[in-house]
Scaffold this motif. Structure first.
Motif, PDB file in Angstrom:
ATOM      1  N   THR A  12       0.830  -1.201   0.000  1.00 52.55           N
ATOM      2  CA  THR A  12       0.000   0.000   0.000  1.00 52.55           C
ATOM      3  C   THR A  12       0.867   1.256   0.000  1.00 52.55           C
ATOM      4  OG1 THR A  12      -0.087  -0.169   2.397  1.00 52.55           O
ATOM      5  CG2 THR A  12      -1.972  -1.044   1.192  1.00 52.55           C
ATOM      6  N   VAL A  15       6.624   3.157  -2.830  1.00 49.62           N
ATOM      7  CA  VAL A  15       7.538   2.442  -3.724  1.00 49.62           C
ATOM      8  C   VAL A  15       6.802   1.291  -4.418  1.00 49.62           C
ATOM      9  CG1 VAL A  15       9.668   1.096  -3.884  1.00 49.62           C
ATOM     10  CG2 VAL A  15       9.581   3.103  -2.378  1.00 49.62           C
ATOM     11  N   GLY A  34      -0.190  -5.465   2.343  1.00 48.98           N
ATOM     12  CA  GLY A  34      -0.040  -4.292   3.199  1.00 48.98           C
ATOM     13  C   GLY A  34      -1.006  -4.515   4.343  1.00 48.98           C
ATOM     14  N   LEU A  72       9.363  -4.527   1.072  1.00 46.22           N
ATOM     15  CA  LEU A  72       9.361  -3.060   1.136  1.00 46.22           C
ATOM     16  C   LEU A  72       8.695  -2.541   2.406  1.00 46.22           C
ATOM     17  CD1 LEU A  72       8.190  -2.197  -2.521  1.00 46.22           C
ATOM     18  CD2 LEU A  72      10.442  -2.843  -1.737  1.00 46.22           C
ATOM     19  N   GLY A  74       7.836  -1.206   5.907  1.00 49.84           N
ATOM     20  CA  GLY A  74       8.687  -0.563   6.912  1.00 49.84           C
ATOM     21  C   GLY A  74       8.023   0.715   7.373  1.00 49.84           C
ATOM     22  N   VAL A 167      18.514   6.392  -1.106  1.00 45.64           N
ATOM     23  CA  VAL A 167      18.384   7.676  -0.413  1.00 45.64           C
ATOM     24  C   VAL A 167      16.918   8.086  -0.508  1.00 45.64           C
ATOM     25  CG1 VAL A 167      20.766   8.438  -0.796  1.00 45.64           C
ATOM     26  CG2 VAL A 167      19.027   8.872  -2.542  1.00 45.64           C
ATOM     27  N   LYS A 176       6.026  12.526   1.014  1.00 48.55           N
ATOM     28  CA  LYS A 176       6.829  13.101   2.094  1.00 48.55           C
ATOM     29  C   LYS A 176       8.169  13.585   1.519  1.00 48.55           C
ATOM     30  CE  LYS A 176       8.170   8.439   3.310  1.00 48.55           C
ATOM     31  NZ  LYS A 176       7.903   7.239   4.060  1.00 48.55           N
TER      32      LYS A 176
END
Ligand SMILES: NC(=O)c1ccc[n+]([C@@H]2O[C@H](COP(=O)([O-])OP(=O)(O)OC[C@H]3O[C@@H](n4cnc5c(N)ncnc54)[C@H](OP(=O)(O)O)[C@@H]3O)[C@@H](O)[C@H]2O)c1
Length: 355
Positions: A12, A15, A34, A72, A74, A167, A176
């Motif tokens: 969800t 990326v 997700g 992914l 996190g 990065v 964000k």
């Protein structure tokens, strides 16, 4: 059972909203998870499941038959407490990689860490290569480093693992970091300001475009030299905060004014009120309003520059290495989607008058 079944966690998130469609386009079978309900943008043939990787009592069903993994899921400091960052990075990765080992079907697993593992306080060699001893200095970097240890442990136990360390990622759909800076500039234009105040001391930035990160993941998941290795992912070009501000100010009809005060510009209450007024005018509220104006541009880091040698040694080349072009394309996307509003006078150029 398909030959290649990819599991994408964090589906969800930002990326994954680019990775899952890219996998589907390339013909992969995809299982995605997700915690929230299935995103509307998820390709129809992806098998979506709502799973909390920490709370779910048994991840066996989620990983059953999986051959490739893109982990992914996190939590970052933009939205999470230290406890949440530990839970959703460290605990979630420990549980998932334990289940992947037990499944015994996984040919390759890629986990998304972050260059924040290198930390900001202890000077490392520059540009930072992946094989230094990381010195994470903040909660997020510490959690990502600890999560990496769960991945490397699974690697030592026989799982073919790869870690990517991007990065700050920008591009369509980001809510964000650079996106919050773009919102801040749009807010100030909406107030009617024509000068964009920026602290006089420049801060070097580091970014990578989402398309490059997704291409890097797809490239590494199959690459024979990627097993057991971490890879920095960065554009390799480092604009300053002044340069980023100039690009944004020029696009939105403003002029940068350097200021001695690091806290220059409208305060939080004024930014928040203006954002509310913009929402009333039809702006979508997806982009995060940071408590601190230009938070992303202000974060200096002595380990800012990162080596791309490892990634390039696998034959990968960054595609978005012109920050001006890439940042301007972001702004156009946010304007088109009404995630920011166009300055007065430009609105008709962005949206048909009938809307
Ligand atoms: N975006 C960046 O600039 C950036 C830079 C460097 C590294 N990274 C790393 O790249 C990864 C993806 O980033 P992103 O920007 O796409 O993140 P994001 O938009 O914040 O999405 C995070 C995803 O993780 C899921 N998640 C969190 N905790 C979970 C749990 N306990 N169980 C199951 N799912 C959980 C979320 O699910 P729900 O939302 O459904 O709860 C969401 O799908 C993250 O690991 C992040 O640390 C990102």
């Amino acid at each position: 059972m398909p030959d290649r079944l990819a599991l994408v966690t964090g589906a969800t998130g930002f990326v994954a909203s680019h990775l899952v469609p890219a996998l589907a386009t390339q013909g992969w079978e995809v299982r995605a998870c997700g915690r929230r309900p299935r995103p509307a943008s998820m390709p129809a043939r992806a098998d979506y499941r709502s799973v909390d990787l920490v709370d779910d009592p048994d991840l066996g069903e989620l990983v059953e038959g999986v051959t490739h993994v893109f982990h992914l899921a996190g939590a970052s400091s933009s939205r999470s407490s230290e406890a949440e960052m530990h839970r959703d990075n460290v605990r979630a990765t420990e549980r998932l990689f334990g289940a992947l080992l037990a499944a015994g079907t996984v040919e390759r697993a890629l986990a998304m860490s972050s260059t924040s593992v290198y930390g900001e306080e202890v000077q490392l060699p520059s540009p930072v290569p992946e094989d230094v001893e990381p010195r994470p200095s903040r909660g997020y970097g510490k959690a990502k480093w600890e999560a990496e240890q769960a991945v490397w442990s699974a690697g030592a136990a026989g799982l073919p693992v790869t870690v990517v360390r991007p990065v700050s990622v920008h591009g369509p759909g980001a809510v964000k970091l650079l996106a919050s800076v773009i919102l801040d500039v749009a807010i100030e234009r909406f107030i009617g300001l024509d000068r964009l105040a920026v602290h006089r001391v420049p801060v070097e930035q580091r970014l990578v475009h989402i398309d490059d990160l997704v291409r890097a993941c797809l490239h590494l998941i199959d690459h024979p030299d990627a097993v057991g290795r971490p890879f920095n992912v960065v554009s390799g070009v480092y604009p300053t905060s002044h340069e980023v501000a100039e690009i944004l100010a020029a696009r939105l009809g403003m002029t940068v004014a350097l200021d001695d005060d690091p806290d220059c510009g409208p305060d939080y209450d004024q930014r928040k009120q203006t954002r509310s007024a913009m929402l009333d005018r039809g702006m979508a509220g997806h982009i995060l309003l940071s408590g601190e104006r230009f938070r992303f541009l202000r974060k200096g880091n002595r380990n800012n520059r990162l080596s791309l040698d490892a990634l390039e040694s696998t034959g990968f080349r960054i595609g978005h290495a012109d920050p001006r072009q890439a940042i301007l394309a972001d702004v156009e996307w946010y304007l088109q989607q009404r995630w920011i509003l166009a300055p007065a006078g430009q609105r008709d150029a962005v949206r048909p008058p009938a809307e």
